[in-house]
Scaffold this motif. Sequence first.
Motif, PDB file in Angstrom:
ATOM      1  N   PRO A   1       0.808  -1.233   0.000  1.00  0.00           N
ATOM      2  CA  PRO A   1       0.000   0.000   0.000  1.00  0.00           C
ATOM      3  C   PRO A   1       0.832   1.270   0.000  1.00  0.00           C
ATOM      4  N   ASP A   2       1.934   1.310   0.775  1.00  0.00           N
ATOM      5  CA  ASP A   2       2.729   2.538   0.805  1.00  0.00           C
ATOM      6  C   ASP A   2       3.490   2.734  -0.502  1.00  0.00           C
TER       7      ASP A   2
ATOM      8  N   LEU B   1       3.888   5.572  -5.723  1.00  0.00           N
ATOM      9  CA  LEU B   1       3.798   5.545  -7.178  1.00  0.00           C
ATOM     10  C   LEU B   1       2.771   6.554  -7.679  1.00  0.00           C
ATOM     11  N   SER B   2       1.666   6.711  -6.963  1.00  0.00           N
ATOM     12  CA  SER B   2       0.620   7.646  -7.386  1.00  0.00           C
ATOM     13  C   SER B   2       1.104   9.086  -7.363  1.00  0.00           C
ATOM     14  N   ARG B   3       2.182   9.348  -6.644  1.00  0.00           N
ATOM     15  CA  ARG B   3       2.719  10.697  -6.539  1.00  0.00           C
ATOM     16  C   ARG B   3       3.782  10.996  -7.594  1.00  0.00           C
ATOM     17  N   VAL B   4       4.166   9.984  -8.337  1.00  0.00           N
ATOM     18  CA  VAL B   4       5.120  10.189  -9.422  1.00  0.00           C
ATOM     19  C   VAL B   4       4.429  10.949 -10.543  1.00  0.00           C
ATOM     20  N   PRO B   5       5.095  11.941 -11.151  1.00  0.00           N
ATOM     21  CA  PRO B   5       4.474  12.645 -12.281  1.00  0.00           C
ATOM     22  C   PRO B   5       3.937  11.660 -13.306  1.00  0.00           C
ATOM     23  N   ALA B   6       2.780  11.965 -13.847  1.00  0.00           N
ATOM     24  CA  ALA B   6       2.094  11.028 -14.735  1.00  0.00           C
ATOM     25  C   ALA B   6       2.940  10.620 -15.924  1.00  0.00           C
TER      26      ALA B   6
ATOM     27  N   ARG C   1       5.102   7.719 -14.749  1.00  0.00           N
ATOM     28  CA  ARG C   1       4.560   6.675 -13.882  1.00  0.00           C
ATOM     29  C   ARG C   1       4.615   5.279 -14.489  1.00  0.00           C
ATOM     30  N   ALA C   2       4.251   5.139 -15.767  1.00  0.00           N
ATOM     31  CA  ALA C   2       4.222   3.808 -16.379  1.00  0.00           C
ATOM     32  C   ALA C   2       5.616   3.194 -16.423  1.00  0.00           C
ATOM     33  N   MET C   3       6.614   4.021 -16.768  1.00  0.00           N
ATOM     34  CA  MET C   3       7.968   3.497 -16.845  1.00  0.00           C
ATOM     35  C   MET C   3       8.523   3.174 -15.462  1.00  0.00           C
ATOM     36  N   VAL C   4       8.212   4.028 -14.480  1.00  0.00           N
ATOM     37  CA  VAL C   4       8.633   3.744 -13.109  1.00  0.00           C
ATOM     38  C   VAL C   4       8.051   2.418 -12.640  1.00  0.00           C
ATOM     39  N   LYS C   5       6.768   2.204 -12.922  1.00  0.00           N
ATOM     40  CA  LYS C   5       6.103   0.969 -12.510  1.00  0.00           C
ATOM     41  C   LYS C   5       6.779  -0.249 -13.137  1.00  0.00           C
ATOM     42  N   LYS C   6       7.042  -0.185 -14.429  1.00  0.00           N
ATOM     43  CA  LYS C   6       7.654  -1.328 -15.099  1.00  0.00           C
ATOM     44  C   LYS C   6       9.080  -1.579 -14.605  1.00  0.00           C
TER      45      LYS C   6
ATOM     46  N   THR D   1       0.461  16.772  -9.515  1.00  0.00           N
ATOM     47  CA  THR D   1       0.905  15.378  -9.417  1.00  0.00           C
ATOM     48  C   THR D   1       1.077  14.919  -7.978  1.00  0.00           C
ATOM     49  N   SER D   2       0.663  15.752  -7.027  1.00  0.00           N
ATOM     50  CA  SER D   2       0.791  15.540  -5.600  1.00  0.00           C
ATOM     51  C   SER D   2       2.188  15.943  -5.140  1.00  0.00           C
ATOM     52  N   LYS D   3       2.507  15.755  -3.887  1.00  0.00           N
ATOM     53  CA  LYS D   3       3.666  16.422  -3.329  1.00  0.00           C
ATOM     54  C   LYS D   3       4.956  15.618  -3.353  1.00  0.00           C
ATOM     55  N   CYS D   4       4.922  14.332  -3.107  1.00  0.00           N
ATOM     56  CA  CYS D   4       6.159  13.554  -3.043  1.00  0.00           C
ATOM     57  C   CYS D   4       6.468  12.999  -4.426  1.00  0.00           C
ATOM     58  N   VAL D   5       7.618  13.361  -4.966  1.00  0.00           N
ATOM     59  CA  VAL D   5       7.972  12.949  -6.324  1.00  0.00           C
ATOM     60  C   VAL D   5       9.234  12.109  -6.304  1.00  0.00           C
TER      61      VAL D   5
END
Length: 440
Positions: A370-371, A376-381, A384-389, A432-436
Amino acid sequence: MTLEFKDSITTELSLLAINLTRRCNLACAHCYLDAKTLHQGDADELSTTEVQTLLDDVAALGQGTMVVLTGGEPLLRRDLETLIRHGSGLGLPMVIGTNAMLLSERRVRSLKSAGVLGLGISLDSLDPRYHDRFRGYAGAWAKTMAGIEHCRRDGVDFQLHFSVTDGNAHELPSMIGFAQSCGARSLNVFFLVCVGRAKSVLDLTPERYETMLIELVEAQANYPDLIVRPRCAPHYKRIAYQLQSQAAINRISGREGDGCIAGIHYARVNHRGGVTACPYIEQEVGNIRNTAFSSLWIDAEDFARLRSPTLGGKCGACEYRMLCGGCRARPLAKGGGLMDADDLCTHEPQERMLVHPIGSLGDGAPRWSPDAQQRLSRVPAFLRAMVKKRAEAYVTGLGEDRVTCRHLSHLVAARFGSAGPPKLSENEKGATSKCVPGKV
């Protein structure tokens, strides 16, 4: 032979390049736009209002697209700060592609105040004579180096763009060393697509091209604090896999970030409003002056073909086609079709099993804590897809089945070192929220 394949890629627009002008203060030998001198720009280039409307449309897609303002030379546009401020206010990460000759200390501070996220600076040699000759202007090298220094002193993130030809390929090791020593975030190594004035430039042989891609794979391992990446060289994915097939990260499709993303996650709008899949594909799918960019991005037939390609020739038969797929602009530049084989590649297809990208067969991707999901949701859009992969490939390679914040922190440190990821403006943070955690 042709062979059709489809995969599970998304069509999020990660990157949009906008040619603001055809005017330029240089006359580079390899210019794809065939940019003209200061007084020979096109009278009908996009107006301030037209670019702002385009940015509004892109922002409405809700995909956090990174926007690259380029040219010609974008610093010649008197409204550049206005455009950056507008895009940044919409939550779009705004960057500039420039030759840096006009980057005075005052201009760097003005761009920083407007909200620029960073700059991509072209530097083609550490030899002033070669750079000046290639760029068509005596003294260009010294002005570019001064611009780099102003960025460094004022804390504005920048990366270097190194266009490789037969005349400067030997400088790759020294250019990598310089990029790290001067504080660049990354070194983008551009392999020519011979359109515009580049048709007259002596390009690399396929064999030298292959050797340089091997050097780049090795360089990234030797310079962990610097992002070293090829551009317009999707064969890099095949070479990385061949050198280390057991590394799960080498099974990420190049169509998901570090290969060819033209028409998939990337598009270009030229100075007259024409929309193309990339700067080196000249065929327009429409024009923003009569059709909204978002409509063209979603519905254009050529973009659909790039997203689910039917590749021809040896590209269509290649066992690495789902990792690589070849450059789609090169066959067009040589008078062929969009799906024809990229003949700069030396690899001959083998009768072996198709190499599938990680996750494309529904093989068990790691779960996310969950954390880690929240981070991940705070990573710039646009990242995000590349970070996830990358995170899932990294965890798979460790033999683990759950992505945690510990894994993400390790990847950020490995990718950015002590400098950390690029900093977003307050508006971009809000979008994109605060924590990047940045690009992993």
